[in-house]
Every structure is written in C-alpha cells, then in structure tokens.
Design a protein around this motif. Structure first.
Motif, PDB file in Angstrom:
ATOM      1  N   GLU A 153       0.828  -1.216   0.000  1.00  0.00           N
ATOM      2  CA  GLU A 153       0.000   0.000   0.000  1.00  0.00           C
ATOM      3  C   GLU A 153       0.854   1.255   0.000  1.00  0.00           C
ATOM      4  O   GLU A 153       0.346   2.347  -0.255  1.00  0.00           O
ATOM      5  N   ARG A 154       2.141   1.093   0.300  1.00  0.00           N
ATOM      6  CA  ARG A 154       3.015   2.258   0.462  1.00  0.00           C
ATOM      7  C   ARG A 154       4.145   2.320  -0.554  1.00  0.00           C
ATOM      8  O   ARG A 154       4.893   3.281  -0.585  1.00  0.00           O
ATOM      9  N   LEU A 155       4.273   1.293  -1.367  1.00  0.00           N
ATOM     10  CA  LEU A 155       5.377   1.225  -2.325  1.00  0.00           C
ATOM     11  C   LEU A 155       4.872   0.782  -3.681  1.00  0.00           C
ATOM     12  O   LEU A 155       4.085  -0.166  -3.789  1.00  0.00           O
ATOM     13  N   LYS A 156       5.315   1.476  -4.716  1.00  0.00           N
ATOM     14  CA  LYS A 156       5.032   1.064  -6.106  1.00  0.00           C
ATOM     15  C   LYS A 156       6.358   0.947  -6.836  1.00  0.00           C
ATOM     16  O   LYS A 156       7.232   1.796  -6.695  1.00  0.00           O
ATOM     17  N   VAL A 157       6.502  -0.146  -7.575  1.00  0.00           N
ATOM     18  CA  VAL A 157       7.714  -0.370  -8.365  1.00  0.00           C
ATOM     19  C   VAL A 157       7.301  -0.538  -9.822  1.00  0.00           C
ATOM     20  O   VAL A 157       6.418  -1.353 -10.128  1.00  0.00           O
ATOM     21  N   PHE A 158       7.914   0.218 -10.702  1.00  0.00           N
ATOM     22  CA  PHE A 158       7.626   0.130 -12.138  1.00  0.00           C
ATOM     23  C   PHE A 158       8.903  -0.269 -12.856  1.00  0.00           C
ATOM     24  O   PHE A 158       9.957   0.307 -12.643  1.00  0.00           O
ATOM     25  N   LYS A 159       8.778  -1.277 -13.745  1.00  0.00           N
ATOM     26  CA  LYS A 159       9.955  -1.758 -14.503  1.00  0.00           C
ATOM     27  C   LYS A 159       9.677  -1.637 -15.995  1.00  0.00           C
ATOM     28  O   LYS A 159       8.553  -1.740 -16.441  1.00  0.00           O
TER      29      LYS A 159
END
Length: 199
Positions: A193-199
């Motif tokens: 809910e607190r972290l987004k990772v985009f690759k």
C-alpha cells in the motif's frame, strides 16, 4: 560500528525508558555527531544544519528550562503527567539539539530566486537526515533515543542559555541514554500500500 547498518535501521525506535548512563564514551558521542554533520547530504550542499550536544548538567539544564516553560502554560491539574514525561527526558544521559541556520537558507533564497519558496522545506529535509543518521548511529552503539519537539516554546531560553546565534532556528531535541526497557511493539502497514515499483 557495533551493529551493521540495516540491523541498526530496523532496531532504531522511540525508546522512552532511558537511564543517565551511556554505552559509549562522550568522545565517541561527539565523533558520531561530527561525522553526521560532515557527511549528511543537504540541498545545494547548503550544510545549513547546526547541532548542539548537551551532556551531564547541561542536559539537565535543558529539561529544567523546558519544565519551567511548560509549568507556566499547562493547567496545574494537568501538569503531573507532563512533569512525569519531562522527568523521563531529564533522567536520560544527554540531548542533541537540531537547528537550522536561517541565514544560510535566506542566502540561498536570494541567490536562487526560482527555488526560493522550496529552500525552507529542503532545509527541513536536511535536518531530518541528520536526525536519522545520529539516531541510528546511537542505536548501533547500544543507546536508545526519542525525538522531541518543544520548539518554539523553549527557543529563546535555549539560545540565551547557551549563547547561540539568533539566526539558529530550533527544530528538534533527540534525548538519548542507555535503555532500561525495550521499545513497545510496532505495527506495520502493508508495504504494497506504500510502495510502487515500475519496470
């Protein structure tokens, strides 16, 4: 250091049960603070953070000042719990005072007008980094600490007592000492809910 970096980060907590003992020498405490002030990053390399370390009777004097100030504004029927909390801080080993030098911030505002409204916020970021580095380093050496914010109530008395420059603005007070009990349990909100990772 006594523990590795991530262990110290994970163990760094608000510890309120502190004795007036230290696990390390005063010289080591000073070395930690000196290293933090030299190596903590700052926007535009401003180096605007100022630090004061209070030990022994100087530490006690800070919390006597704070007690006196609060006694004059807290209703008498509510002061007992405040007094107990302040006694806990006074009973610790020392306090690090964190300031920002307003003249440095104002100088950057004048030199870089495009960003002038951002420099006060960036200065707070810089100060927070110093707080985290010192707090974590003290944890790594076996000391407990908690961060307090009795500013601006005590600002003028603090500057007067230790003859500090008027352009130093008090941000926080880090109380530290040897822990006499562990920190309480901590709940963690879900990381996803607190972290987004985009690759």
């Amino acid at each position: 250091m006594a523990t590795d970096f991530w262990t110290a980060v994970q163990n760094r907590r608000s510890v309120y049960t502190l004795s007036n003992e230290s696990t390390i020498s005063d010289e080591r405490i000073q070395e930690i603070v000196e290293d933090a002030i030299k190596h903590s990053p700052s926007a535009f390399n401003s180096q605007s953070t100022r630090l004061v370390v209070l030990l022994g009777e100087q530490h006690n004097k800070l919390w006597d000042i704070t007690t006196s100030v609060l006694k004059s504004i807290v209703p008498a029927d509510q002061f007992e719990s405040t007094q107990q909390r302040l006694n806990g801080f006074r009973g610790a080993y020392g306090t690090v005072l964190f300031f920002e030098d307003e003249s440095v911030i104002q100088g950057l505002q004048a030199a870089f007008a495009t960003y002038q409204d951002r420099f006060p916020t960036w200065a707070q970021h810089t100060n927070a980094i110093h707080q985290f580095v010192i707090w974590t380093a003290l944890e790594a050496e076996g000391l407990g600490a908690n961060l307090q914010h009795y500013n601006p109530l005590i600002d003028e008395q603090v500057k007067s007592e230790w003859k500090l420059p008027e352009n130093w603005s008090l941000v926080a007070q880090l109380v530290f000492g040897k822990p006499t009990a562990p920190a309480g349990d901590k709940e963690f909100k879900p990381v996803d809910e607190r972290l987004k990772v985009f690759k």
